[in-house]
Design a protein around this motif. Structure first.
Motif, PDB file in Angstrom:
ATOM      1  N   ASP A   1       0.763  -0.921  -0.217  1.00 55.67           N
ATOM      2  CA  ASP A   1       0.323   0.080  -0.503  1.00 55.67           C
ATOM      3  C   ASP A   1       1.227   1.056   0.293  1.00 55.67           C
ATOM      4  OD1 ASP A   1      -1.682   2.130   0.496  1.00 55.67           O
ATOM      5  OD2 ASP A   1      -3.011   0.903   2.109  1.00 55.67           O
TER       6      ASP A   1
ATOM      7  N   LYS B   1      -5.267   6.814  -2.749  1.00 54.80           N
ATOM      8  CA  LYS B   1      -6.876   6.547  -2.407  1.00 54.80           C
ATOM      9  C   LYS B   1      -7.548   7.068  -2.981  1.00 54.80           C
ATOM     10  CE  LYS B   1      -5.406   7.916   2.552  1.00 54.80           C
ATOM     11  NZ  LYS B   1      -5.531   9.774   3.684  1.00 54.80           N
TER      12      LYS B   1
ATOM     13  N   LEU C   1      -9.554  -2.916  -2.588  1.00 54.43           N
ATOM     14  CA  LEU C   1      -9.818  -2.058  -1.509  1.00 54.43           C
ATOM     15  C   LEU C   1     -11.543  -2.312  -1.730  1.00 54.43           C
ATOM     16  CD1 LEU C   1     -11.035   1.006  -4.126  1.00 54.43           C
ATOM     17  CD2 LEU C   1     -11.181  -1.428  -4.734  1.00 54.43           C
ATOM     18  N   SER C   2     -12.682  -1.744  -0.482  1.00 55.19           N
ATOM     19  CA  SER C   2     -14.143  -2.256  -0.675  1.00 55.19           C
ATOM     20  C   SER C   2     -14.833  -0.883  -0.677  1.00 55.19           C
ATOM     21  CB  SER C   2     -14.512  -2.705   0.292  1.00 55.19           C
ATOM     22  OG  SER C   2     -14.700  -1.822   1.232  1.00 55.19           O
TER      23      SER C   2
ATOM     24  N   THR D   1     -16.798   0.019   1.669  1.00 54.70           N
ATOM     25  CA  THR D   1     -16.522   0.870   2.795  1.00 54.70           C
ATOM     26  C   THR D   1     -15.419   1.619   2.885  1.00 54.70           C
ATOM     27  OG1 THR D   1     -17.570  -0.919   3.209  1.00 54.70           O
ATOM     28  CG2 THR D   1     -17.174   0.185   4.892  1.00 54.70           C
ATOM     29  N   SER D   2     -14.279   0.902   2.725  1.00 52.57           N
ATOM     30  CA  SER D   2     -12.744   0.867   2.942  1.00 52.57           C
ATOM     31  C   SER D   2     -12.686   2.659   2.138  1.00 52.57           C
ATOM     32  CB  SER D   2     -11.974   0.379   2.362  1.00 52.57           C
ATOM     33  OG  SER D   2     -11.882   0.364   1.118  1.00 52.57           O
ATOM     34  N   THR D   3     -12.898   2.371   1.302  1.00 52.39           N
ATOM     35  CA  THR D   3     -13.361   3.705   0.282  1.00 52.39           C
ATOM     36  C   THR D   3     -14.032   4.964   1.048  1.00 52.39           C
ATOM     37  OG1 THR D   3     -12.698   2.738  -1.934  1.00 52.39           O
ATOM     38  CG2 THR D   3     -12.995   5.274  -1.810  1.00 52.39           C
ATOM     39  N   GLN D   4     -14.629   4.760   1.635  1.00 53.87           N
ATOM     40  CA  GLN D   4     -16.350   5.672   1.940  1.00 53.87           C
ATOM     41  C   GLN D   4     -14.913   6.191   3.176  1.00 53.87           C
ATOM     42  OE1 GLN D   4     -19.921   3.922   1.996  1.00 53.87           O
ATOM     43  NE2 GLN D   4     -20.502   4.967   0.030  1.00 53.87           N
ATOM     44  N   GLN D   5     -14.171   5.563   3.923  1.00 54.75           N
ATOM     45  CA  GLN D   5     -13.712   5.816   5.048  1.00 54.75           C
ATOM     46  C   GLN D   5     -12.652   6.614   4.658  1.00 54.75           C
ATOM     47  OE1 GLN D   5     -13.376   1.784   7.589  1.00 54.75           O
ATOM     48  NE2 GLN D   5     -16.188   2.079   7.597  1.00 54.75           N
TER      49      GLN D   5
ATOM     50  N   GLU E   1      -9.800   5.244   3.572  1.00 52.02           N
ATOM     51  CA  GLU E   1      -8.484   4.151   3.737  1.00 52.02           C
ATOM     52  C   GLU E   1      -7.725   4.176   1.697  1.00 52.02           C
ATOM     53  OE1 GLU E   1      -7.266   2.109   5.730  1.00 52.02           O
ATOM     54  OE2 GLU E   1      -8.591   1.875   7.237  1.00 52.02           O
ATOM     55  N   SER E   2      -6.602   4.305   2.236  1.00 53.55           N
ATOM     56  CA  SER E   2      -5.558   4.356   0.588  1.00 53.55           C
ATOM     57  C   SER E   2      -6.130   2.707   0.554  1.00 53.55           C
ATOM     58  CB  SER E   2      -4.428   4.180   1.319  1.00 53.55           C
ATOM     59  OG  SER E   2      -3.891   3.837   2.668  1.00 53.55           O
ATOM     60  N   ILE E   3      -5.381   2.345  -0.968  1.00 52.99           N
ATOM     61  CA  ILE E   3      -5.484   1.013  -1.063  1.00 52.99           C
ATOM     62  C   ILE E   3      -4.856   0.067  -1.227  1.00 52.99           C
ATOM     63  CG2 ILE E   3      -6.473  -0.139  -3.779  1.00 52.99           C
ATOM     64  CD1 ILE E   3      -7.337   3.243  -4.011  1.00 52.99           C
TER      65      ILE E   3
END
Lengths: 148, 123, 336
Positions: free
Chosen positions: C194, C198, C314-315, C317-321, C323-325
């Motif tokens: 990673d 993002k 990624l998901s 959810t992780s994008t909305q939170q 998070e980086s990929i």
């Protein structure tokens, strides 16, 4: 990989390498299409007024007609093509609001009429209502406090 | 005739500029369409409360009321109108009352269209 | 160290593991691309007679598997394992597409690296003597992926210039310890990398460091000279990611530009098809491998290929939170 880039350096490196949006071209297109939609709205309003509809109602009726047209164009698979060309030019007018309601509802019809169409309608438009209405309530309260 | 032409031209220019601002935000800040819409409707409320948006409506007509900022303008204007009439209660009734037509149309036509048509991929 | 393990990330397959057949089915847009002659079937529309995009993707897997089975001249009873995965939540395209097959099934998720991941595991299973025949397959579907990860199809939004187009398609290879066909000789398993990207619309750049890391790991572990490969091919970095991966390798002293390509940069016509940075999705590397690469190897036009499928883990959810990929790349070395 860490040998040549830290994360920050890599993010900056990518930003510099990535192809850029053609900003001037996009702005011009947004201006033209957005302008045309609004001019269309004005045309409808003028026509309604000429037919004796009071000014307030004419504005409301214009919004209603534009929403209807936006929804229909979305259903006919045309609005996304306009959007691809115009960007914000077709997102920002109220027709774009209709598009944001219809497009997820169409997409999730395979999940049923209640949990699909009904629930997904407001995935994008929901926040607009939440923040728009809340802001107007706050503005109203402040107005009340200032007046009385 | 001349008046009509001027009103349409000023709607075109005002609406065009508001949309162009939206495009700058999309390209420069990577805001998603959902965020743009929220930002515009809220800005509309704030600018109306500050007395700025009314002037824009006077100049641009539909150019100022058709963009989503105009939706915010109707919400705020409705809230103020009802506050004047009914007091504090008006803050809660005015906004939605003034925009009821647009919201209901969006829900109703939206439902009809999404039931009647199918999505297609861009080719 | 375990006897077949030759480095931190790499194993050497010691008993022959051959790709005895391969099949690929793609969507209409891929069927207009430059590789159209290498696919077994081009479906006419994205729904393919089904009621939803998800069902259509399941059908893609089912039909592709049937084609590979048929080409290998096998019955379902001869296949010891199917290893499959896809991009949809809980891998429903694979689970539903293969539920009638009645073959022992391993579901895997490696995002778009799934093809190389399933082939890695399949090779190990055969080399270890646990199976004679293993089918490895994966799929992706543009509409189903957009619906899950991005926006509704009919939303009038613009795709940023760094975005990629999810390939509609499914690819399947049949691995066997008998028969004829190219051999899998090495498996290099990627680490999760990673580098802090993002932007879910810039997956190529997010995945490029993972691809470069696995490629370097492969050459370090095996001691193979890069020149011995005719083609080193990454999965779905697209035009931008390919460019970055190439440069990352060069900066670390590995010069492979003359034999390096990317499935995502090959599958569409960049000028005509309006797909911005190229193709992506599990199906992208799978159909290029099962079509283009496999046929070229059968004809002897390619002899040694390093296939490096890349995945963005990624998901929504992780994008909305915010998070980086995290990304991954798995490599399999294929030789005739």
């Amino acid at each position: 990989m860490k040998a040549i880039f830290t994360k920050d350096e890599y993010v900056r490196y990518v930003e510099q390498k990535a192809p850029k949006s053609k900003v001037m071209k996009n702005i011009l297109r947004a201006f033209l299409v957005g302008g045309v939609i609004c001019a269309g709205g004005q045309l409808i309003t003028n026509w309604l007024k000429a037919r004796g509809v009071p000014a307030e109602n004419a504005a409301n009726l214009t919004a209603l007609i534009l929403v209807c047209v936006g929804a229909l164009f979305t259903g006919l698979n045309i609005y996304d093509e306009i959007g691809r060309f115009a960007g914000a030019g077709s997102i920002v007018p109220i027709t774009g609001f209709a598009n944001s309601i219809v497009s997820p509802a169409m997409e999730f019809r395979s999940e049923g009429f209640i949990t699909g169409v009904g629930a997904r309608m407001f995935v994008i438009a929901g926040p607009v209502l939440v923040y728009g209405i809340s802001a107007s309530v706050i503005a109203g309260i402040i107005y009340y406090l200032l007046r009385f | 005739m001349n008046n009509i032409f001027v009103s349409i031209l000023s709607a075109f220019i005002t609406g065009g500029i508001i949309c162009a601002i939206g495009q700058i935000l999309i390209d420069r800040t990577k805001l998603t369409p959902a965020r743009i819409l929220v930002l515009f409707v809220t800005s509309g409320v704030v600018l109306t409360a500050l007395g700025i948006y009314q002037r824009l409506v006077d100049i641009g007509g539909a150019g100022a009321t058709v963009p989503l900022t105009g939706f915010g303008y109707s919400l705020a204007k409705g809230a103020f109108k009802d506050v004047e009439q009914y007091g504090l209660l008006g803050a809660f009734t005015g906004g939605v009352k003034a925009t009821a037509g647009g919201i209901t149309a969006a829900v109703f036509f939206g439902y009809l269209v999404s039931v009647a048509f199918k999505p297609k991929p861009k080719s | 160290m375990a006897e077949k393990r030759i480095g931190r990330q790499t194993i050497k397959i010691q008993n022959p593991v051959r790709i005895v057949s391969a099949a690929g089915i793609v969507g209409p847009k891929e069927g207009q691309g430059p590789l159209r002659h290498y696919f077994d079937e081009i479906i006419e529309d994205e729904l393919w007679g089904e009621k939803s995009w998800e069902k259509a993707e399941s059908k893609l897997q089912r039909e592709t598997f049937a084609k590979a089975l048929n080409k290998a001249g096998m019955s379902t009873g001869e296949v010891d394992y199917v290893i499959a995965g896809d991009l949809l939540n809980q891998c429903i395209a694979s689970n539903f597409g293969l539920r009638e097959s009645m073959i022992p099934f391993f579901g895997v998720f490696g995002a778009c690296s799934t093809m190389a991941e399933s082939m890695s595991l399949g090779s190990m299973i055969i080399d270890g003597g646990f199976a004679d025949n293993v089918a490895c397959l994966t799929s992706s579907h543009f509409c189903a992926a957009e619906k899950q990860f991005r926006f509704p199809l009919e939303l009038g939004s613009q795709r940023p210039p760094t975005s990629q187009w999810t390939v509609t398609g499914s690819g399947c290879v049949m691995l066997s310890n008998k028969g004829t066909g190219p051999c899998i000789t090495h498996v290099t398993t990627g680490k999760i990398i990673d580098m802090g990207i993002k932007d879910a619309n810039n997956m190529g750049s997010a995945m490029a460091p993972a691809a470069a890391d696995t490629i370097i790991g492969h050459f370090y572990d095996t001691g193979i000279a890069p020149e011995s490969y005719d083609l080193i091919i990454t999965g779905d970095l697209g035009r931008l990611g390919k460019n970055i991966c190439d440069e990352l390798l060069r900066r670390q002293g590995l010069e492979i530009s003359d034999r390096y390509n990317d499935c995502g940069a090959m599958i569409f016509d960049m000028e005509r098809q309006d797909i911005h940075c190229g193709g992506s999705g599990c199906g992208c590397s799978a159909v290029v491998l099962a079509g283009f690469i496999y046929q070229k190897m059968q004809k002897g036009e390619l002899k040694n290929v390093l296939f490096v499928a890349t995945g963005a883990l990624l998901s929504p959810t992780s994008t909305q939170q915010g998070e980086s990929i995290p990304c991954i790349a798995h490599a399999v070395s294929i030789r005739i």
